[in-house]
Design a protein around this motif. Structure first.
Motif, short mmCIF file in Angstrom:
data_model
loop_
_atom_site.label_atom_id
_atom_site.label_comp_id
_atom_site.label_asym_id
_atom_site.label_seq_id
_atom_site.Cartn_x
_atom_site.Cartn_y
_atom_site.Cartn_z
N TYR A 1 75.39 13.37 96.45
CA TYR A 1 75.16 14.55 97.29
C TYR A 1 75.97 14.44 98.57
N ILE A 2 76.09 15.59 99.24
CA ILE A 2 76.80 15.65 100.53
C ILE A 2 75.78 15.94 101.61
N ARG A 3 75.87 15.20 102.69
CA ARG A 3 75.01 15.43 103.86
C ARG A 3 75.90 15.86 105.02
N LEU A 4 75.60 17.05 105.56
CA LEU A 4 76.31 17.55 106.74
C LEU A 4 75.41 17.33 107.95
N THR A 5 75.90 16.60 108.92
CA THR A 5 75.16 16.31 110.14
C THR A 5 75.88 16.97 111.30
N VAL A 6 75.12 17.73 112.10
CA VAL A 6 75.66 18.36 113.30
C VAL A 6 74.88 17.83 114.49
N ILE A 7 75.59 17.27 115.46
CA ILE A 7 74.98 16.68 116.65
C ILE A 7 75.50 17.46 117.86
N ALA A 8 74.58 17.95 118.71
CA ALA A 8 74.98 18.78 119.84
C ALA A 8 74.07 18.57 121.04
N LYS A 9 74.60 18.88 122.24
CA LYS A 9 73.84 18.79 123.49
C LYS A 9 73.61 20.18 124.06
N GLU B 1 74.51 27.84 125.98
CA GLU B 1 75.68 27.19 125.41
C GLU B 1 75.31 25.78 124.96
N ILE B 2 76.06 25.27 124.00
CA ILE B 2 75.93 23.87 123.59
C ILE B 2 77.30 23.22 123.71
N PHE B 3 77.30 21.91 123.88
CA PHE B 3 78.58 21.21 124.04
C PHE B 3 78.53 19.85 123.37
N ASP B 4 79.68 19.17 123.34
CA ASP B 4 79.84 17.88 122.68
C ASP B 4 79.31 17.91 121.24
N ILE B 5 79.79 18.86 120.46
CA ILE B 5 79.33 19.04 119.09
C ILE B 5 80.16 18.17 118.16
N ARG B 6 79.48 17.32 117.42
CA ARG B 6 80.14 16.49 116.41
C ARG B 6 79.64 16.91 115.05
N ILE B 7 80.55 17.03 114.11
CA ILE B 7 80.21 17.43 112.75
C ILE B 7 80.62 16.29 111.84
N GLU B 8 79.67 15.80 111.06
CA GLU B 8 79.92 14.63 110.22
C GLU B 8 79.46 14.88 108.79
#
Length: 173
Positions: free
Chosen positions: A131-139, A62-69
């Protein structure tokens, strides 16, 4: 006496080396793995145009604390050259607390996520330097390691009126 000291030193060195190898092998394998689709799906429902981004948890845990920017970048002129100006794209949900790993018993593909915005990103995409940059940050749930995944969309051609396929597939139909 000398043999005892040599034995203790060898034991300590062996313990340090084996601990290091364990950490490098085991914990390095406990990292987040996310794949991001190369498409942006444009779908109209409830009278609004929505733009969807899709990503999949490929981690064995599992992953948690997912931020999508998602951020819209545009080149602007500066003194002596060009600079990049960023503008955040507001998502309906940009924070997800938990995403499970892939399971055979999961019929709903909960490890595959779609996030959406109602901003008109096509009209903001004014020239070819934007351009568009999609950043996904997860633990990672076991190691606690945080990883960052980035996908750049350089052309309006990635925006499609087709919908994302279900499950592990990042394509559109």
């Amino acid at each position: 006496m000398k043999e005892i000291i040599v034995g203790i030193v060898i034991s300590i060195i062996t313990g340090v080396i084996s601990s290091y190898l364990f950490l490098m092998y085991f914990l390095n394998r406990k990292r987040v793995k996310i794949e991001i689709s190369s498409y942006i799906s444009k779908v109209t429902f409830e009278g609004q145009t929505n733009y969807f981004f899709k990503f999949i948890n490929k981690t064995n845990s599992e992953i948690f604390d997912i931020r999508i920017e998602p951020t819209f970048y545009k080149q602007i002129g500066g003194v002596g050259g060009m600079n990049i100006q960023g503008k955040d794209i507001v998502l309906k949900d940009n924070f997800i607390s938990y995403i499970p790993c892939k399971k055979k018993s999961d019929n709903n593909s909960l490890h595959a996520m779609r996030v959406r915005t109602i901003e008109d990103i096509e009209s903001n995409w004014s020239d070819t330097s934007s351009y568009i940059r999609l950043t996904v940050i997860a633990k990672h749930s076991l190691s606690g390691f945080t990883d960052i995944f980035v996908k750049d969309f350089y052309s309006k051609d990635v925006i499609t009126t087709r919908k994302f396929k279900s499950g592990d597939d990042l394509d559109v139909v």
